[in-house]
Write a protein that holds these residues in place. Structure first.
Motif, PDB file in Angstrom:
ATOM      1  N   UNK A   1      42.454  44.580  42.911  1.00  0.00           N
ATOM      2  CA  UNK A   1      42.725  43.162  42.711  1.00  0.00           C
ATOM      3  C   UNK A   1      43.641  42.592  43.786  1.00  0.00           C
ATOM      4  N   UNK A   2      43.555  43.131  44.978  1.00  0.00           N
ATOM      5  CA  UNK A   2      44.327  42.558  46.087  1.00  0.00           C
ATOM      6  C   UNK A   2      45.755  43.024  46.140  1.00  0.00           C
ATOM      7  N   UNK A   3      46.141  44.013  45.359  1.00  0.00           N
ATOM      8  CA  UNK A   3      47.509  44.522  45.400  1.00  0.00           C
ATOM      9  C   UNK A   3      47.779  45.130  46.762  1.00  0.00           C
TER      10      UNK A   3
ATOM     11  N   UNK B   1      45.239  38.352  49.585  1.00  0.00           N
ATOM     12  CA  UNK B   1      44.428  38.203  48.368  1.00  0.00           C
ATOM     13  C   UNK B   1      42.957  38.274  48.783  1.00  0.00           C
ATOM     14  N   UNK B   2      42.204  39.164  48.139  1.00  0.00           N
ATOM     15  CA  UNK B   2      40.807  39.377  48.540  1.00  0.00           C
ATOM     16  C   UNK B   2      39.830  38.403  47.875  1.00  0.00           C
ATOM     17  N   UNK B   3      40.342  37.361  47.226  1.00  0.00           N
ATOM     18  CA  UNK B   3      39.562  36.312  46.567  1.00  0.00           C
ATOM     19  C   UNK B   3      38.930  36.785  45.261  1.00  0.00           C
ATOM     20  N   UNK B   4      39.196  38.011  44.870  1.00  0.00           N
ATOM     21  CA  UNK B   4      38.652  38.480  43.605  1.00  0.00           C
ATOM     22  C   UNK B   4      39.494  37.963  42.439  1.00  0.00           C
ATOM     23  N   UNK B   5      38.841  37.785  41.318  1.00  0.00           N
ATOM     24  CA  UNK B   5      39.546  37.402  40.108  1.00  0.00           C
ATOM     25  C   UNK B   5      40.170  38.652  39.491  1.00  0.00           C
ATOM     26  N   UNK B   6      41.148  38.449  38.651  1.00  0.00           N
ATOM     27  CA  UNK B   6      41.801  39.576  37.983  1.00  0.00           C
ATOM     28  C   UNK B   6      41.847  39.315  36.485  1.00  0.00           C
ATOM     29  N   UNK B   7      42.118  40.386  35.732  1.00  0.00           N
ATOM     30  CA  UNK B   7      42.237  40.286  34.277  1.00  0.00           C
ATOM     31  C   UNK B   7      43.380  41.178  33.823  1.00  0.00           C
ATOM     32  N   UNK B   8      44.113  40.765  32.799  1.00  0.00           N
ATOM     33  CA  UNK B   8      45.254  41.565  32.339  1.00  0.00           C
ATOM     34  C   UNK B   8      44.849  42.981  31.931  1.00  0.00           C
TER      35      UNK B   8
ATOM     36  N   UNK C   1      37.293  42.021  35.450  1.00  0.00           N
ATOM     37  CA  UNK C   1      37.327  40.575  35.646  1.00  0.00           C
ATOM     38  C   UNK C   1      35.921  40.031  35.886  1.00  0.00           C
ATOM     39  N   UNK C   2      35.742  38.724  35.840  1.00  0.00           N
ATOM     40  CA  UNK C   2      34.453  38.134  36.205  1.00  0.00           C
ATOM     41  C   UNK C   2      34.063  38.576  37.613  1.00  0.00           C
ATOM     42  N   UNK C   3      32.794  38.797  37.793  1.00  0.00           N
ATOM     43  CA  UNK C   3      32.315  39.314  39.078  1.00  0.00           C
ATOM     44  C   UNK C   3      32.364  38.275  40.188  1.00  0.00           C
ATOM     45  N   UNK C   4      32.192  37.009  39.831  1.00  0.00           N
ATOM     46  CA  UNK C   4      32.142  35.964  40.852  1.00  0.00           C
ATOM     47  C   UNK C   4      33.505  35.792  41.513  1.00  0.00           C
ATOM     48  N   UNK C   5      33.537  35.745  42.849  1.00  0.00           N
ATOM     49  CA  UNK C   5      34.817  35.506  43.534  1.00  0.00           C
ATOM     50  C   UNK C   5      35.289  34.074  43.301  1.00  0.00           C
ATOM     51  N   UNK C   6      36.501  33.815  43.716  1.00  0.00           N
ATOM     52  CA  UNK C   6      37.051  32.468  43.573  1.00  0.00           C
ATOM     53  C   UNK C   6      36.195  31.461  44.333  1.00  0.00           C
ATOM     54  N   UNK C   7      35.948  30.342  43.698  1.00  0.00           N
ATOM     55  CA  UNK C   7      35.102  29.313  44.292  1.00  0.00           C
ATOM     56  C   UNK C   7      35.900  28.446  45.255  1.00  0.00           C
ATOM     57  N   UNK C   8      35.201  27.778  46.166  1.00  0.00           N
ATOM     58  CA  UNK C   8      35.906  26.840  47.047  1.00  0.00           C
ATOM     59  C   UNK C   8      36.600  25.757  46.233  1.00  0.00           C
ATOM     60  N   UNK C   9      37.727  25.286  46.725  1.00  0.00           N
ATOM     61  CA  UNK C   9      38.469  24.238  46.033  1.00  0.00           C
ATOM     62  C   UNK C   9      39.958  24.342  46.301  1.00  0.00           C
ATOM     63  N   UNK C  10      40.722  23.614  45.493  1.00  0.00           N
ATOM     64  CA  UNK C  10      42.178  23.574  45.635  1.00  0.00           C
ATOM     65  C   UNK C  10      42.815  24.558  44.677  1.00  0.00           C
ATOM     66  N   UNK C  11      43.886  25.235  45.168  1.00  0.00           N
ATOM     67  CA  UNK C  11      44.550  26.261  44.376  1.00  0.00           C
ATOM     68  C   UNK C  11      46.063  26.084  44.455  1.00  0.00           C
TER      69      UNK C  11
END
Length: 275
Positions: free
Chosen positions: A109-111, A232-239, A244-254
């Protein structure tokens, strides 16, 4: 006429000739005195052809040469402007770099790996110095809550498709004691949230699934600042390392937020660009 040549009188003629010589001498002296008085009293006496005393000629006037038409030289020799201190005027030999390095490992998860320790940092009133990672058993005291300040920023305001965002953490030790700070993902917690819909939607957090115990101890010298950079590798994470969801982070504002014990950290924003 005979009396002039041969003086007639009861006295010898030599006496009369002496008297005549004295009279002539007095007359000549009187004439000279009158001539001198007249010449010295003449205001124009002794003037030259131009009417000035002593006949001195006027000093010739100097005509200035043509002035240069080109621009004045404003740069110092070598074309290097040293007014900003970059040439080593403060003895450092040049600009001090931020020393931030990209995290060395691609943890889950990008650690970041341990190589994320910076070799310097942005100054925060006390200058910069190389960061040194220390082992867990180091004799350095832990940085007391409130003794250090943490700031966070996105290295770039926007990232092209496929480009990994980089987040820089800067820790400033305002105390007079050198200490060690834990910038691991379990203590300096980074959170990325999507804000396109006007609401925060958490996408990734550094504490969801940290590796290697989630600890990264860095030496922070008294009165100085060190930095640490996280990829950050753009992957989503889960506790709890859930899938986590397979889809990477979408374009947009963060929105990038950070939590650190005893410190209040201002958030930063960035964008993920579209193709």
């Amino acid at each position: 006429m005979g009396s002039l040549r041969n003086p007639v009188g009861p006295l010898p003629s030599s006496i009369y000739w002496r008297r005549r010589a004295v009279a002539l001498l007095l007359f000549a002296l009187l004439t000279l005195l009158i001539a001198w008085a007249v010449s010295s009293g003449d205001p124009g006496g002794g003037a030259g052809d131009d009417g000035k005393p002593g006949g001195a000629k006027p000093a010739p006037s100097i005509t200035p040469g043509p002035s240069g038409s080109g621009p004045a030289i404003s740069e110092q020799p070598g074309g290097r402007d040293e007014s900003d201190g970059s040439g080593g005027s403060d003895g450092t030999g040049g600009d001090a770099g931020t020393g931030a390095e990209t995290g060395g490992g691609d943890g889950k998860n990008g650690d970041p790996g341990a190589g994320g320790a910076a070799n310097g940092g942005a100054a925060n009133g006390g200058g910069t110095g190389p960061a040194e990672q220390v082992p867990a058993g180091s004799s350095l005291p832990d940085c007391a809550p409130g003794a250090v300040e943490l700031t966070v920023r996105s290295v770039k305001p926007a990232y092209a498709p496929g480009e990994r965002p980089q987040f820089e953490l800067a820790v400033h030790n305002g105390s007079s004691v050198t200490c060690k700070a834990d910038l691991g993902p379990g203590k300096a917690v980074l959170t990325v949230s999507s804000i396109d819909d006007g609401e925060k939607d958490k996408v990734w957090s550094s504490k969801d699934c940290p590796t290697a115990g989630g600890s990264l101890l860095l030496k922070v010298p008294a009165g100085r600042t060190v930095t640490h950079t996280v990829d950050w590798d753009r992957r989503r994470s889960a506790p709890q390392c859930a899938t986590p969801p397979a889809a990477p982070a979408a374009p947009g504002s963060y929105l990038l937020e950070a939590a650190f014990p005893g410190a209040s950290v201002a958030p930063a924003s960035f964008r993920l660009e579209k193709d």
